[in-house]
Scaffold this active site. Structure first.
Site, mmCIF file in Angstrom:
data_model
loop_
_atom_site.group_PDB
_atom_site.id
_atom_site.type_symbol
_atom_site.label_atom_id
_atom_site.label_comp_id
_atom_site.label_asym_id
_atom_site.label_seq_id
_atom_site.Cartn_x
_atom_site.Cartn_y
_atom_site.Cartn_z
ATOM 1 N N HIS A 139 -8.165 9.536 -2.411
ATOM 2 C CA HIS A 139 -7.068 9.281 -0.675
ATOM 3 C C HIS A 139 -7.648 10.487 -0.008
ATOM 4 O O HIS A 139 -8.303 10.025 1.494
ATOM 5 C CB HIS A 139 -5.950 10.373 -1.140
ATOM 6 N N LYS A 197 2.412 -1.346 9.486
ATOM 7 C CA LYS A 197 3.733 -1.080 9.033
ATOM 8 C C LYS A 197 4.657 -1.361 10.227
ATOM 9 O O LYS A 197 4.221 -0.852 11.403
ATOM 10 C CB LYS A 197 3.085 0.442 8.802
ATOM 11 N N TYR A 231 2.685 9.829 -0.258
ATOM 12 C CA TYR A 231 3.586 9.399 0.704
ATOM 13 C C TYR A 231 4.994 9.790 -0.313
ATOM 14 O O TYR A 231 6.154 9.259 0.752
ATOM 15 C CB TYR A 231 3.547 7.820 0.489
ATOM 16 N N LYS A 236 -2.794 5.864 -4.212
ATOM 17 C CA LYS A 236 -3.885 6.742 -3.740
ATOM 18 C C LYS A 236 -3.424 7.720 -4.706
ATOM 19 O O LYS A 236 -2.821 8.641 -4.166
ATOM 20 C CB LYS A 236 -4.170 6.404 -2.662
ATOM 21 N N ASP A 245 0.835 -1.235 -0.068
ATOM 22 C CA ASP A 245 0.046 -0.260 -0.036
ATOM 23 C C ASP A 245 1.075 1.165 0.259
ATOM 24 O O ASP A 245 1.604 1.613 0.976
ATOM 25 C CB ASP A 245 -0.548 -0.207 1.105
#
Length: 285
Positions: A107, A228, A49, A74, A44
């Site tokens: 997003h 994560k 990011y 996203k 993901d």
């Protein structure tokens, strides 16, 4: 890897690997490479990011076939106008070095969401995206936008953990078999959650840690998770949740931990303006 079937027929891995806040200084490449080596098959990422390129390179350099890896990205709200949205999709594909994304999400659901969705639908029709969905949609935001969409989202990626179980939006989504993806499935390291007596007692019974019990609870609730961690032992541990099953009583005990409140409120005033000012996804283009 266990999977869930989406409402468009595609099978999505039940456990993914989140890359939020992993820097694009080689760290994302290294982390995704290790995750793939350990058996993760769902990565993901997101435009905001700033690490799509390293995700794509890690997937490309992996010994795992591309078709066996699920890539989610996203679109950032800076690009929601129709023409910008089309360019954003192509740019994500370019950075990820792939012909298609398995899942592409809106997003942050503010601004011309309808235009972004139309571009995503067209990209799906063209084979550039396999599944499309949304993120951070509350009941209020869902009811504002989704009834106007020509197609129903396959997923809604929102904050979810035992302290914030999103009951109202899940009821709405269930009508169209929309799956929930959990960001922060372990409460973003919330020590109170990880040491909760209910969870600790269950963990002791099964010889598991608290994180594994939480992820197993979420899996049995039908939630897609992507915890994560950059630590190999933790990535491996997060996958080891299918050799035990929580009882109905244990599931109810964890359901009872819900407070109905999370750390992020997408309905709060000024969120869209803050996000737009905080992230310029084209600053270095």
């Amino acid at each position: 890897m266990k999977t869930f079937k989406l409402n468009d027929g595609n099978e999505i891995p039940a456990i993914g690997y989140g890359t939020f806040l992993i820097p694009a200084d080689g760290s994302t490449y290294k982390a995704v490479t290790k995750a793939l080596e350990l058996g993760i098959r769902h990565i993901d990422t997101a435009v905001a990011y700033f690490n799509e390129q390293e995700v794509g390179q890690a997937v490309k350099d992996s010994d795992v076939d591309r078709e066996d890896i699920w890539i989610t990205s996203k679109m950032w709200l800076q690009d929601f106008k129709y023409e910008d949205a089309k360019k954003s999709i192509d740019l994500s594909l370019e950075k990820l070095q792939t012909d298609y994304m398995d899942l592409y999400l809106i997003h942050q659901p503010y601004g011309p969401v309808d235009e972004a969705w139309r571009a995503m639908q067209e990209a799906k029709d063209d084979g550039k995206i396999k599944s499309i969905g949304v993120s951070n949609m509350t009941p209020k935001i869902w009811n504002q936008f989704v009834p106007e969409f020509d197609t129903i989202p396959s997923v809604n990626q929102v904050e979810f953990n035992p302290y914030f179980q999103q009951k109202e939006i899940r009821e709405i989504m269930a009508k169209d078999d929309v799956k929930l993806q959990a960001w922060g499935p372990l409460g973003q390291g919330n020590n109170d959650l990880l040491t909760n007596p209910v969870i600790s007692e269950i963990a002791e019974k099964y010889g598991k840690n608290a994180g594994q019990v939480i992820l197993r609870f979420e899996n049995q609730e039908g939630i897609i998770v992507f915890p994560k961690s950059t630590k190999a032992e933790r990535i491996k541990s997060n996958m080891e949740i299918f050799d035990f099953k929580l009882t109905d009583r244990e599931m109810d005990a964890i359901r009872a931990l819900d407070t109905g409140k999370g750390r992020h409120d997408p309905d709060a005033e000024g969120v869209a303006e803050f996000l737009l000012s905080a992230y310029d996804v084209h600053e270095n283009d």
